[in-house]
Write an enzyme that holds these catalytic residues in place. Structure first.
Site, mmCIF file in Angstrom:
data_model
loop_
_atom_site.group_PDB
_atom_site.id
_atom_site.type_symbol
_atom_site.label_atom_id
_atom_site.label_comp_id
_atom_site.label_asym_id
_atom_site.label_seq_id
_atom_site.Cartn_x
_atom_site.Cartn_y
_atom_site.Cartn_z
ATOM 1 N N HIS A 68 0.836 -1.203 0.000
ATOM 2 C CA HIS A 68 0.000 0.000 0.000
ATOM 3 C C HIS A 68 0.868 1.248 0.000
ATOM 4 O O HIS A 68 1.922 1.312 0.634
ATOM 5 C CB HIS A 68 -1.008 -0.013 1.146
ATOM 6 C CG HIS A 68 -0.461 0.115 2.519
ATOM 7 N ND1 HIS A 68 -0.207 1.333 3.121
ATOM 8 C CD2 HIS A 68 -0.163 -0.823 3.456
ATOM 9 C CE1 HIS A 68 0.230 1.142 4.358
ATOM 10 N NE2 HIS A 68 0.268 -0.162 4.582
ATOM 11 N N GLU A 216 -5.023 1.987 2.474
ATOM 12 C CA GLU A 216 -5.020 0.820 3.356
ATOM 13 C C GLU A 216 -5.224 1.224 4.808
ATOM 14 O O GLU A 216 -5.905 0.524 5.568
ATOM 15 C CB GLU A 216 -3.691 0.060 3.202
ATOM 16 C CG GLU A 216 -3.652 -1.309 3.890
ATOM 17 C CD GLU A 216 -3.121 -1.256 5.326
ATOM 18 O OE1 GLU A 216 -3.173 -2.288 6.008
ATOM 19 O OE2 GLU A 216 -2.660 -0.179 5.766
#
Length: 359
Positions: A68, A216
């Site tokens: 992420h 995320e």
């Protein structure tokens, strides 16, 4: 394969990039620049970056590499009459890690201006305030403006401006250590990019697609969209995982720095496919790649959505140990990064349709 100096420079650039959840554009730009010579690259409207090796045939099983791109930060909530700003957290901050830190706030021109997170000085506190628990609601960000008008006109700050920790990444070559911000998960982003770079010239029995996925830290939102666009058969998720070697008793240490990547059997978002995990652990033993195993009572990664997509996608998490994630400064070791890349590259080189069917 990049040289050590090139890898260090890439890690620094990724760490220094401004990219809180929802504002990951700078990280996507770095990922595009680093991969477009050997990958087909595209973005979606969330700023998920998709990188597909140009040598993919479309006829082989597909492996998905992910990390992420967002980091913990804040967002401007409101501007007070005195020119300071109230703010909300983006991601899981502890209030203890927030005050008296430098931050950067993006203005209307796209410039990032330095300021500080401030709370009422002790000189002006009542005894009750001195004894009270820290609370982000009682903090402000101060860029030095003298009024709301000054902040809006001269600093050109607007509501909902992103705010990032104001930290510059450094590398201590003698001790093999980085200190910087956003290693959760920019160290994983670097690992994805270097893994792709090393795999581009290999004769593989799988096709390879990778993502630098967004948001995320606020609930795996980016990868939740990406699973609709990638029909993966198997996946490797890189993470900057919290190192536990400075807080736990020795028997509980499962993510120590300089002892290799951490493979996670269990957290609150996934029970790792035991057959894929065992295969990976056996490979690490055979290839003499240092690795650690963990079982976590909390935590969660993008694997949450990937492993339950399609018909179920065997997924492992390769965690690079980072001390003090979810704060302004983290510490991680270059050797753990290299071993994480080595693990992923060797694993991808061994995978084929028959192996994947075993999982």
């Amino acid at each position: 394969m990049r040289t050590k100096e090139q890898n260090i420079e890439l890690i620094k650039r990724l760490s220094n990039a401004n990219g809180v959840s929802g504002f990951e554009d700078e990280v996507a730009q770095i990922g595009r620049k680093e991969s477009e010579s050997f990958c087909e690259v595209k973005e979606d409207s969330l700023r998920n970056l998709y990188m597909t090796l140009k040598d993919n045939t479309g006829k082989k099983p597909k492996i998905w590499l992910d990390a992420h791109s967002d980091e913990l930060g804040f967002i401007v909530q409101a501007i007070k009459p005195n020119g300071t700003m109230t703010f909300l957290p983006l991601g899981g901050w502890s209030p203890n890690n927030v005050p008296s830190s430098k931050v950067r706030v993006q203005n209307a021109k796209g410039e990032y201006l330095s300021g500080v997170v401030a709370a009422k000085p002790v000189h002006f506190m009542s005894q009750a305030e001195k004894n009270a628990s820290l609370n982000i609601e009682n903090m402000v960000i101060d860029l030095g403006a003298v009024s709301a008008e000054d902040l809006k006109e001269n600093f050109q700050i607007r509501m909902a401006a992103p705010i990032v920790p104001d930290v510059e990444c450094t590398y201590d070559e003698q001790r093999d250590l980085f200190i910087g911000k956003a290693f959760d998960c920019r160290i994983g982003c670097a690992a994805v990019l270097e893994s792709l770079n090393q795999l581009k010239d290999e004769a593989l029995d799988v096709d390879v697609v990778a993502t630098l996925s967004v948001q995320e830290e606020v609930g795996e939102r980016g990868v939740h969209a990406a699973v609709q666009n990638i029909d993966a058969d198997i996946a490797i998720i890189f993470e900057g995982c919290p190192a536990d070697d400075t807080f736990y008793e020795p028997y509980m240490i499962q993510t120590a720095m300089k002892k290799g990547p951490m493979l996670r059997h269990f957290d609150r978002s996934m029970i790792t496919n035991p057959r894929f995990m065992r295969y990976t652990l056996d490979m690490c033993e055979e290839k003499q790649i240092p690795v650690q195993e963990s079982v976590r009572s909390g935590g969660g990664t993008n694997a949450k959505y990937i492993h339950t997509s399609r018909y179920g996608v065997p997924t492992i998490v390769v965690g690079v140990p980072v001390r003090y994630i979810h704060s302004h400064h983290g510490i991680c070791a270059y050797e753990d990064y290299l071993n994480s890349v080595k693990l992923a590259v060797e694993l991808v080189k061994q995978l084929n349709a028959d192996v994947i069917k075993q999982f």
